[in-house]
Design a protein around this motif. Structure first.
Motif, PDB file in Angstrom:
ATOM      1  N   LEU A 205      10.815   3.297  14.441  1.00  0.00           N
ATOM      2  CA  LEU A 205      10.812   4.079  13.348  1.00  0.00           C
ATOM      3  C   LEU A 205      11.163   5.576  13.665  1.00  0.00           C
ATOM      4  O   LEU A 205      11.585   6.253  12.596  1.00  0.00           O
ATOM      5  N   GLY A 206      11.265   6.095  14.628  1.00  0.00           N
ATOM      6  CA  GLY A 206      11.998   7.267  15.000  1.00  0.00           C
ATOM      7  C   GLY A 206      13.371   7.415  14.729  1.00  0.00           C
ATOM      8  O   GLY A 206      13.959   8.674  14.510  1.00  0.00           O
ATOM      9  N   ARG A 207      14.248   6.241  14.408  1.00  0.00           N
ATOM     10  CA  ARG A 207      15.439   6.471  14.229  1.00  0.00           C
ATOM     11  C   ARG A 207      15.771   6.555  12.498  1.00  0.00           C
ATOM     12  O   ARG A 207      16.858   6.714  12.062  1.00  0.00           O
ATOM     13  N   LEU A 208      14.609   6.539  11.782  1.00  0.00           N
ATOM     14  CA  LEU A 208      14.952   6.917  10.248  1.00  0.00           C
ATOM     15  C   LEU A 208      14.893   8.354   9.913  1.00  0.00           C
ATOM     16  O   LEU A 208      14.006   8.952   9.419  1.00  0.00           O
ATOM     17  N   GLY A 209      16.140   8.815  10.197  1.00  0.00           N
ATOM     18  CA  GLY A 209      16.423  10.232  10.157  1.00  0.00           C
ATOM     19  C   GLY A 209      16.308  10.668   8.508  1.00  0.00           C
ATOM     20  O   GLY A 209      16.069  11.801   8.273  1.00  0.00           O
ATOM     21  N   GLU A 210      16.532  10.033   7.677  1.00  0.00           N
ATOM     22  CA  GLU A 210      16.431  10.319   6.202  1.00  0.00           C
ATOM     23  C   GLU A 210      14.946  10.191   5.516  1.00  0.00           C
ATOM     24  O   GLU A 210      14.827  10.614   4.618  1.00  0.00           O
ATOM     25  N   LEU A 211      13.896   9.741   6.516  1.00  0.00           N
ATOM     26  CA  LEU A 211      12.602   9.610   5.982  1.00  0.00           C
ATOM     27  C   LEU A 211      11.995  10.752   5.686  1.00  0.00           C
ATOM     28  O   LEU A 211      11.954  11.607   6.337  1.00  0.00           O
ATOM     29  N   THR A 212      11.439  10.810   4.593  1.00  0.00           N
ATOM     30  CA  THR A 212      10.578  11.735   4.038  1.00  0.00           C
ATOM     31  C   THR A 212       9.109  11.565   3.668  1.00  0.00           C
ATOM     32  O   THR A 212       8.155  12.509   3.900  1.00  0.00           O
ATOM     33  N   MET A 213       8.697  10.322   3.632  1.00  0.00           N
ATOM     34  CA  MET A 213       7.365   9.539   3.557  1.00  0.00           C
ATOM     35  C   MET A 213       6.995   8.591   4.590  1.00  0.00           C
ATOM     36  O   MET A 213       7.491   7.848   4.331  1.00  0.00           O
ATOM     37  N   LEU A 214       6.352   8.661   5.544  1.00  0.00           N
ATOM     38  CA  LEU A 214       5.893   7.572   6.378  1.00  0.00           C
ATOM     39  C   LEU A 214       4.313   7.525   6.202  1.00  0.00           C
ATOM     40  O   LEU A 214       3.536   8.554   6.889  1.00  0.00           O
ATOM     41  N   SER A 215       3.787   6.517   5.494  1.00  0.00           N
ATOM     42  CA  SER A 215       2.333   6.444   5.322  1.00  0.00           C
ATOM     43  C   SER A 215       1.731   5.010   5.725  1.00  0.00           C
ATOM     44  O   SER A 215       2.526   4.097   5.282  1.00  0.00           O
ATOM     45  N   ALA A 216       0.903   4.935   6.707  1.00  0.00           N
ATOM     46  CA  ALA A 216       0.410   3.677   6.962  1.00  0.00           C
ATOM     47  C   ALA A 216      -1.216   3.704   7.314  1.00  0.00           C
ATOM     48  O   ALA A 216      -1.677   2.997   8.085  1.00  0.00           O
ATOM     49  N   PHE A 217      -1.740   4.839   6.554  1.00  0.00           N
ATOM     50  CA  PHE A 217      -3.189   4.943   6.703  1.00  0.00           C
ATOM     51  C   PHE A 217      -4.004   3.589   6.141  1.00  0.00           C
ATOM     52  O   PHE A 217      -3.617   2.933   5.425  1.00  0.00           O
ATOM     53  N   GLY A 218      -5.248   3.401   6.751  1.00  0.00           N
ATOM     54  CA  GLY A 218      -6.124   2.405   6.262  1.00  0.00           C
ATOM     55  C   GLY A 218      -5.434   1.077   6.560  1.00  0.00           C
ATOM     56  O   GLY A 218      -5.851   0.042   6.065  1.00  0.00           O
ATOM     57  N   ASN A 231      11.641  12.724  16.106  1.00  0.00           N
ATOM     58  CA  ASN A 231      13.027  12.950  15.548  1.00  0.00           C
ATOM     59  C   ASN A 231      13.082  12.583  14.197  1.00  0.00           C
ATOM     60  O   ASN A 231      14.354  12.988  13.687  1.00  0.00           O
ATOM     61  N   LEU A 232      12.158  12.661  13.557  1.00  0.00           N
ATOM     62  CA  LEU A 232      12.293  12.654  11.888  1.00  0.00           C
ATOM     63  C   LEU A 232      12.290  13.745  11.235  1.00  0.00           C
ATOM     64  O   LEU A 232      11.373  14.259  10.849  1.00  0.00           O
ATOM     65  N   GLY A 233      13.400  14.430  11.292  1.00  0.00           N
ATOM     66  CA  GLY A 233      13.655  15.694  11.014  1.00  0.00           C
ATOM     67  C   GLY A 233      13.556  16.005   9.376  1.00  0.00           C
ATOM     68  O   GLY A 233      13.488  17.305   9.154  1.00  0.00           O
ATOM     69  N   SER A 234      13.595  14.912   8.698  1.00  0.00           N
ATOM     70  CA  SER A 234      13.465  15.065   7.224  1.00  0.00           C
ATOM     71  C   SER A 234      12.207  14.887   6.604  1.00  0.00           C
ATOM     72  O   SER A 234      11.676  15.193   5.418  1.00  0.00           O
ATOM     73  N   LEU A 235      11.076  14.491   7.663  1.00  0.00           N
ATOM     74  CA  LEU A 235       9.770  14.102   7.199  1.00  0.00           C
ATOM     75  C   LEU A 235       8.998  15.180   6.529  1.00  0.00           C
ATOM     76  O   LEU A 235       8.869  16.307   7.104  1.00  0.00           O
ATOM     77  N   GLU A 236       8.315  14.849   5.297  1.00  0.00           N
ATOM     78  CA  GLU A 236       7.516  15.964   4.562  1.00  0.00           C
ATOM     79  C   GLU A 236       6.066  15.455   4.770  1.00  0.00           C
ATOM     80  O   GLU A 236       5.256  16.128   4.800  1.00  0.00           O
ATOM     81  N   TYR A 237       5.820  14.142   4.731  1.00  0.00           N
ATOM     82  CA  TYR A 237       4.410  13.664   4.626  1.00  0.00           C
ATOM     83  C   TYR A 237       4.387  12.577   5.839  1.00  0.00           C
ATOM     84  O   TYR A 237       5.082  11.426   5.875  1.00  0.00           O
ATOM     85  N   LEU A 238       3.436  12.974   6.768  1.00  0.00           N
ATOM     86  CA  LEU A 238       3.125  12.034   7.662  1.00  0.00           C
ATOM     87  C   LEU A 238       1.557  11.419   7.791  1.00  0.00           C
ATOM     88  O   LEU A 238       0.623  12.303   8.146  1.00  0.00           O
ATOM     89  N   ASN A 239       1.270  10.209   7.533  1.00  0.00           N
ATOM     90  CA  ASN A 239      -0.350   9.770   7.542  1.00  0.00           C
ATOM     91  C   ASN A 239      -0.408   8.615   8.045  1.00  0.00           C
ATOM     92  O   ASN A 239      -0.103   7.464   7.641  1.00  0.00           O
ATOM     93  N   PHE A 240      -1.211   8.662   9.011  1.00  0.00           N
ATOM     94  CA  PHE A 240      -1.623   7.279   9.911  1.00  0.00           C
ATOM     95  C   PHE A 240      -3.309   7.526   9.951  1.00  0.00           C
ATOM     96  O   PHE A 240      -3.823   6.978  10.908  1.00  0.00           O
ATOM     97  N   ALA A 241      -3.983   8.036   9.068  1.00  0.00           N
ATOM     98  CA  ALA A 241      -5.292   8.308   9.010  1.00  0.00           C
ATOM     99  C   ALA A 241      -6.006   6.770   8.894  1.00  0.00           C
ATOM    100  O   ALA A 241      -5.481   5.804   8.676  1.00  0.00           O
ATOM    101  N   SER A 242      -7.292   6.758   9.345  1.00  0.00           N
ATOM    102  CA  SER A 242      -8.045   5.444   9.207  1.00  0.00           C
ATOM    103  C   SER A 242      -7.526   4.369   9.800  1.00  0.00           C
ATOM    104  O   SER A 242      -7.335   3.305   9.265  1.00  0.00           O
TER     105      SER A 242
END
Length: 507
Positions: A205-218, A231-242
């Motif tokens: 998933l670190g190859r997704l350079g255009e990614l702005t949202m990565l969410s897999a909580f719950g 490496n996700l330089g465009s990422l704005e939201y990162l959520n792996f809670a719960s």
């Protein structure tokens, strides 16, 4: 619906000699033969293969019960069918969100080679995601969220290299996150939350350079957070809670310069909070609560000028709080740790931010330690009573551990533990008579509903006392409850006038 009934009733002429009874029997047989209608699946303006896919969608997902099926399966141009867009003679978009679809997703949708958007979210679809969807190489948006889909995420979705938006959240998907999703290099939005996904986060998933949202909580993800996510330089939201993630927070995440929200709450992460997170100058939300993080709160977090919420509660953090918390403009929660503040301004700010419940939720060592020999009728015994001022946080299971060391000894020995944190004294028995002993304590808070960790405070200050010459041995006979037991007491060991007795609830 365009229907063509072809009914051929070629009736051979009866011979002139046929009776009326024969004519009636012939007609009866004719009308009892079942009619077999021939349905013509025709769609105005698109190829037959695409037409068949629409029929499969309608018939396979309860089309007659849809909330809105205007013009479906009629002779009207397909572009006028509700939720279907046609460009250049091909279907480009299907939008059937919140429309009462039921049943499985038909694999025939994989034949819509010009499809750019497929939205089937917020329905009652069941079954697995067809791997045939991986043939939709022109697809840019795939939304299947808020259904009852089961089974794995097909690795074939990694073939949809033009995909920009993939929303699969709020289903019952299980299995691994396919590493093939790392091939979706144009992907900007990936939502996998609220499923039953397991296994590790694929470093691909670190190859997704255009990614702005990565969410897999719950979900039920485990293992470490891959440093490749840095490496996700465009990422704005990162959520792996719960989830069930463990190990450290990679310092490489400090490279996510566009990050606005970061959440790893409700996991089992350990180690310290990387000071590199202080480089996330645009960060507004940092949720790391309910983990197993230790060490101090980094001073570098004070660089987060746009921070609005800082949640570090229910960890194993310790030490003196940094000065940037003197008057924080953001909401913060640091409860249920081992933190304190030597700076009175920081302490006042923390008490104000926590409604007067900052210190009263911290596992800290007791203060004002005292020690004195126990006397029996004025004769000091070979027991020493240690006393102290209890800490504020007396809720939850736990107590104070007492350690002692005789004069000339190097190591402290374990002397016992109180049965709660409201107790203010403890007697250490069976000491060598006439020896000076030094004592220290720490506080233990067992796991409880606010914190999954068992917390051990730093050691307290020390106190010393000399044990008396009246020798008594206290021999535990049986335990009555945690911290309570009946003892046999032996007095004047080595003398001829032994005195035996028992007592309950020693200490």
């Amino acid at each position: 619906m365009s229907v063509r009934y072809e009914i051929h009733r070629s009736m051979p002429a009866l011979p002139p000699s046929a009776s009326l009874k024969q004519e009636v029997l012939f007609l009866f047989l004719l009308i009892t033969i079942p009619f077999v209608p021939a349905f013509a699946q025709t769609c105005n303006g698109i190829p037959d293969e695409e037409c068949q896919a629409l029929y499969a969608l309608y018939n396979g997902t309860g089309g007659p019960q849809w909330k809105d099926s205007a013009n479906w399966l009629t002779t009207e141009p397909v572009n006028d069918w509700e939720g279907v867009n046609v460009e250049g003679g091909h279907i480009t978009h299907i939008i059937r969100e919140s429309n009462g679809l039921t049943g499985p997703i038909p694999p025939e949708l994989g034949n819509l080679g010009n499809l750019r958007g497929l939205t089937l979210s917020r329905n009652d679809l069941t079954g697995s995601i067809p791997p045939e969807l991986g043939k939709l190489v022109n697809l840019e948006r795939l939304s299947l969220y808020e259904n009852n889909l089961t089974g794995p995420i097909p690795p074939e979705l990694g073939n949809i290299t033009n995909l920009v938006n993939l929303k699969l959240h709020s289903n019952q998907l299980e299995g691994l996150i396919p590493p093939e999703l790392g091939n979706l290099t144009w992907l900007e939005w990936l939502e996998l939350e609220y499923n039953d996904l397991s296994g590790e986060i694929p470093p691909e998933l670190g190859r997704l350079g255009e990614l702005t949202m990565l969410s897999a909580f719950g979900n039920k993800l485990n293992g470490n957070i891959p440093p490749e996510l840095g490496n996700l330089g465009s990422l704005e939201y990162l959520n792996f809670a719960s989830n069930d993630l463990s190990g450290p927070i990679p310092p490489e995440l400090g490279r996510l310069s566009q990050l606005i929200q970061l959440s790893f709450r409700n996991n089992k992460l350990s180690g310290s909070i990387p000071p590199e997170l202080g480089n996330l100058f645009d960060l507004e939300v940092l949720f790391l609560q309910n983990n197993c993080l230790s060490g101090q709160v980094p001073q570098e977090l004070g660089n987060l000028g746009r921070l609005k919420e800082l949640f570090l509660d229910s960890n194993n953090l310790s030490g003196d709080l940094p000065d940037f918390l003197t008057d924080p403009p953001f909401y913060t929660n640091l409860k249920f740790n081992r933190l304190y503040a030597l700076n009175s301004d920081v302490l006042a700010a923390m008490e104000q931010k926590h409604d007067g419940k900052f210190i009263s939720t911290q596992t800290l060592p007791p203060e004002n330690i005292r020690a004195a020999a126990v006397s029996d009728s004025g004769i000091p015994e070979n027991r020493i009573e240690v006393s102290w001022d209890p800490i504020s946080y007396t809720d939850g299971l736990g107590g104070y551990q007492i350690f002692y060391r005789g004069a000339g000894d190097e190591e402290f020995l374990y002397g016992g533990m109180t049965h709660n944190k409201a107790v203010d004294s403890f007697r250490v028995s069976n000491l060598e008579p006439g020896v000076e002993y030094t004592f220290k304590l720490n506080t233990v808070t067992r796991k409880h509903r606010y914190n999954q960790n068992e917390l051990y405070s730093a050691y307290s200050g020390t106190a010393s006392a000399v044990s008396g010459t009246l020798s008594r041995a206290f021999i535990p006979a049986w335990k009555q409850a945690p911290g309570y037991y009946t003892e046999v007491v032996v007095t004047n060991i080595g003398e001829t006038d032994l005195a035996l007795g028992n007592r309950c609830c020693a200490n």
